[in-house]
Write a protein that holds these residues in place. Structure first.
Motif, mmCIF file in Angstrom:
data_model
loop_
_atom_site.group_PDB
_atom_site.id
_atom_site.type_symbol
_atom_site.label_atom_id
_atom_site.label_comp_id
_atom_site.label_asym_id
_atom_site.label_seq_id
_atom_site.Cartn_x
_atom_site.Cartn_y
_atom_site.Cartn_z
ATOM 1 N N PHE A 173 2.360 45.046 0.625
ATOM 2 C CA PHE A 173 3.352 45.505 1.588
ATOM 3 C C PHE A 173 4.718 45.474 0.928
ATOM 4 C CE2 PHE A 173 6.177 44.512 5.331
ATOM 5 C CZ PHE A 173 6.089 45.784 5.898
ATOM 6 N N TYR A 181 8.620 45.941 1.025
ATOM 7 C CA TYR A 181 9.518 45.776 2.163
ATOM 8 C C TYR A 181 10.838 45.140 1.769
ATOM 9 C CZ TYR A 181 9.226 40.664 2.438
ATOM 10 O OH TYR A 181 9.369 39.322 2.192
ATOM 11 N N SER A 231 14.967 45.180 7.182
ATOM 12 C CA SER A 231 14.613 46.506 7.679
ATOM 13 C C SER A 231 13.850 46.440 9.003
ATOM 14 C CB SER A 231 13.755 47.225 6.630
ATOM 15 O OG SER A 231 12.958 48.235 7.219
ATOM 16 N N CYS A 244 10.210 47.450 8.605
ATOM 17 C CA CYS A 244 9.438 46.398 7.945
ATOM 18 C C CYS A 244 9.126 45.270 8.915
ATOM 19 C CB CYS A 244 10.205 45.855 6.741
ATOM 20 S SG CYS A 244 10.447 47.073 5.412
ATOM 21 N N ARG A 245 10.107 44.923 9.739
ATOM 22 C CA ARG A 245 9.881 43.870 10.725
ATOM 23 C C ARG A 245 8.839 44.287 11.756
ATOM 24 N NH1 ARG A 245 14.276 43.634 13.428
ATOM 25 N NH2 ARG A 245 15.712 44.937 12.233
ATOM 26 N N LYS A 268 3.234 40.473 0.453
ATOM 27 C CA LYS A 268 4.585 41.030 0.522
ATOM 28 C C LYS A 268 5.208 41.178 -0.858
ATOM 29 C CE LYS A 268 5.288 38.988 5.054
ATOM 30 N NZ LYS A 268 5.878 37.841 5.778
ATOM 31 N N ILE A 325 10.880 52.381 2.374
ATOM 32 C CA ILE A 325 10.187 51.196 2.863
ATOM 33 C C ILE A 325 10.223 51.248 4.379
ATOM 34 C CG2 ILE A 325 10.583 49.699 0.878
ATOM 35 C CD1 ILE A 325 12.967 48.518 2.527
ATOM 36 N N PRO A 326 9.201 50.650 5.016
ATOM 37 C CA PRO A 326 8.054 49.961 4.432
ATOM 38 C C PRO A 326 7.021 50.922 3.867
ATOM 39 C CG PRO A 326 7.799 50.059 6.804
ATOM 40 C CD PRO A 326 9.163 50.615 6.508
ATOM 41 N N TRP A 351 3.181 55.195 4.478
ATOM 42 C CA TRP A 351 4.520 54.717 4.776
ATOM 43 C C TRP A 351 4.939 55.218 6.143
ATOM 44 C CZ3 TRP A 351 2.958 57.739 0.795
ATOM 45 C CH2 TRP A 351 3.364 59.078 0.767
ATOM 46 N N SER A 354 6.959 53.105 9.302
ATOM 47 C CA SER A 354 6.496 51.889 9.984
ATOM 48 C C SER A 354 5.565 52.141 11.154
ATOM 49 C CB SER A 354 7.701 51.070 10.458
ATOM 50 O OG SER A 354 8.484 51.800 11.393
#
Length: 435
Positions: free
Chosen positions: A3, A5, A9, A12-13, A28, A52-53, A63, A65
């Motif tokens: 992942f 990240y 972000s 990402c969260r 990660k 990202i992510p 990709w 999220s």
């Protein structure tokens, strides 16, 4: 599952919380987009959009999220509660996900992103778009506990990541009562909320505030640092206590930036933190801390002029560097290189160091007298580093009592903690790699 990240972000969260809800472990891999790491050929090969992510699951690269979130539920979910298979229910979840991206995130970007670049927000019209977006969300939630039905879905998680970003930049959405009610509940019931909030603190302190500060009046003090460094965190807290603004310049020592000729010219030892104040260059955190107090302090409370009191502060500063922090280095730094800790003898040195500190604090609220000094701040930066690697110092009762108070009374504690989260992420990655 690799992942790629950055902790701050929103996307990402979102993925981190969805993975947590599914009981999945992500390998990660930090990608520093501020340093252009997303443009490296090996990453572009995984994701030609270089964003990202990005998730790579057994060779399958995906990709964006929300696409990742749905993929994880579809492939690994034990049921369809997070992303229902019923066409109507799924359509509502998808609509909310599109709303999150196209309306809510877009509104944030237009108003707040200019702060990152210019130190000034967007226009009044851009602010109005945020209010309109929250108005829509408030309407969606009328009579509902969740944004897309009667239970938590990926739509709640994505929008939670977003709304919490508005929260951390202090946008006031209190007039949207349905959103306020939903937000309070979502924070409680969403797995991974704590990591989401930690990531937001890193965004706030490492990216958002420094850029805003660049537009504010301050002495010409360039501060070369990394957020996770204990010495850097010491200086940041001392500056905060003095009401000083630092022009923060991130120096990625993992990439060898400290070896660049222009930096070596400033600091021939090429270490961080390094402060350059109107052409005067000084390094070593405790030296910087004392310099700032001596030059900019309104009084001598943080570093007393009385020779005896000052001697005690200096002794504690040398103790912090030569004994307490040194014991951390000897036992924990091997983790960063090999994934394994130091020797039992090195662990014993930590216990001995905390024993000394506990003795210093017997009958005292502070480490070097009757008030907060730079010694407390430096040792707070170090002791909090031990906490982040989960060293148990609870048996040292005086240290425990002092630590609880120091966290409350030391300016800049929140930024210190946010920097530690960056260190924690790296530390845990090294531990995982060693298994």
């Amino acid at each position: 599952m690799d992942f790629y990240y950055m902790p701050g972000s929103g996307g990402c969260r979102t993925v981190i919380m969805v993975a947590k809800a599914l009981g999945l472990e992500l390998n990660k891999k930090l990608v520093n987009t501020l340093e252009g790491e997303q443009l490296k050929p090996e990453f572009v090969k995984l994701n030609p959009q270089h964003t990202i992510p990005t998730l790579v699951d057994n060779g399958f690269s995906i990709w964006e999220s929300r696409a990742i979130a749905v993929y994880l539920v579809e492939k690994y979910g034990k049921d369809d509660s997070l992303f229902p298979k019923d066409p109507k229910k799924q359509a509502v979840v998808n609509q909310r996900l599109q709303f999150d991206l196209g309306t809510l995130t877009d509104a944030f970007s237009k108003y707040y992103y200019p702060l990152f670049r210019t130190g000034k927000p967007g226009t009044d019209e851009d602010l109005k778009r945020i209010e309109t977006a929250f108005g829509f969300l408030d309407t969606f939630l009328e009579g509902h506990e969740y944004v897309a039905g009667d239970n938590l879905t990926v739509a709640d998680i994505a929008i939670l990541a977003n709304v919490s970003t508005f929260d951390v930049v202090e946008f006031d959405f209190s007039k949207y009562s349905n959103v306020v009610r939903w937000y309070a509940n979502a924070k409680k019931v969403t797995p991974g909320w704590d990591e989401n909030w930690e990531g937001l603190q890193q965004m706030k302190f490492s990216f958002f505030i420094p850029e805003v500060n660049n537009s504010l009046p301050f002495s010409n003090m360039d501060f070369y640092y990394m957020p996770g460094s204990g010495g850097c965190r010491t200086v940041i807290m001392v500056a905060k206590a003095l009401g000083l603004e630092l022009n923060k310049k991130l120096l990625n020592t993992m990439e060898g930036e400290q070896l660049k000729p222009e930096f070596v010219k400033l600091n021939p030892q090429h270490t961080i933190p390094t402060l350059v104040d109107n052409g005067f260059s000084i390094w070593e955190s405790r030296a910087i801390a004392v310099y700032l107090v001596e030059k900019y302090g309104k009084d001598d409370s943080l570093f007393p002029k009385d020779p005896k009191k000052q001697a005690v502060v200096n002794q504690r500063l040398y103790f912090d560097m030569g004994t307490l922090y040194d014991s951390f280095v000897k036992y924990y730094y091997p983790y960063f290189h090999t994934g394994k800790p130091g020797t039992d003898e090195a662990l014993k040195k930590i216990e001995t160091s905390f024993g000394f500190l506990d003795t210093f604090l017997e009958g005292h609220d502070y480490v070097a007298g009757d008030q907060l000094t730079v010694a407390d701040i430096a040792i707070l930066a170090t002791v909090s580093t031990f906490e982040i690697v989960e060293y148990d110092f609870s048996k040292f009762s005086n240290v425990t009592k002092w630590y609880a108070n120091a966290k409350k009374v030391t300016p800049g504690w929140d930024e210190n903690w946010a920097g530690l989260q960056a260190m924690k992420t790296f530390f845990e990655a090294r531990q995982a790699a060693a298994k």
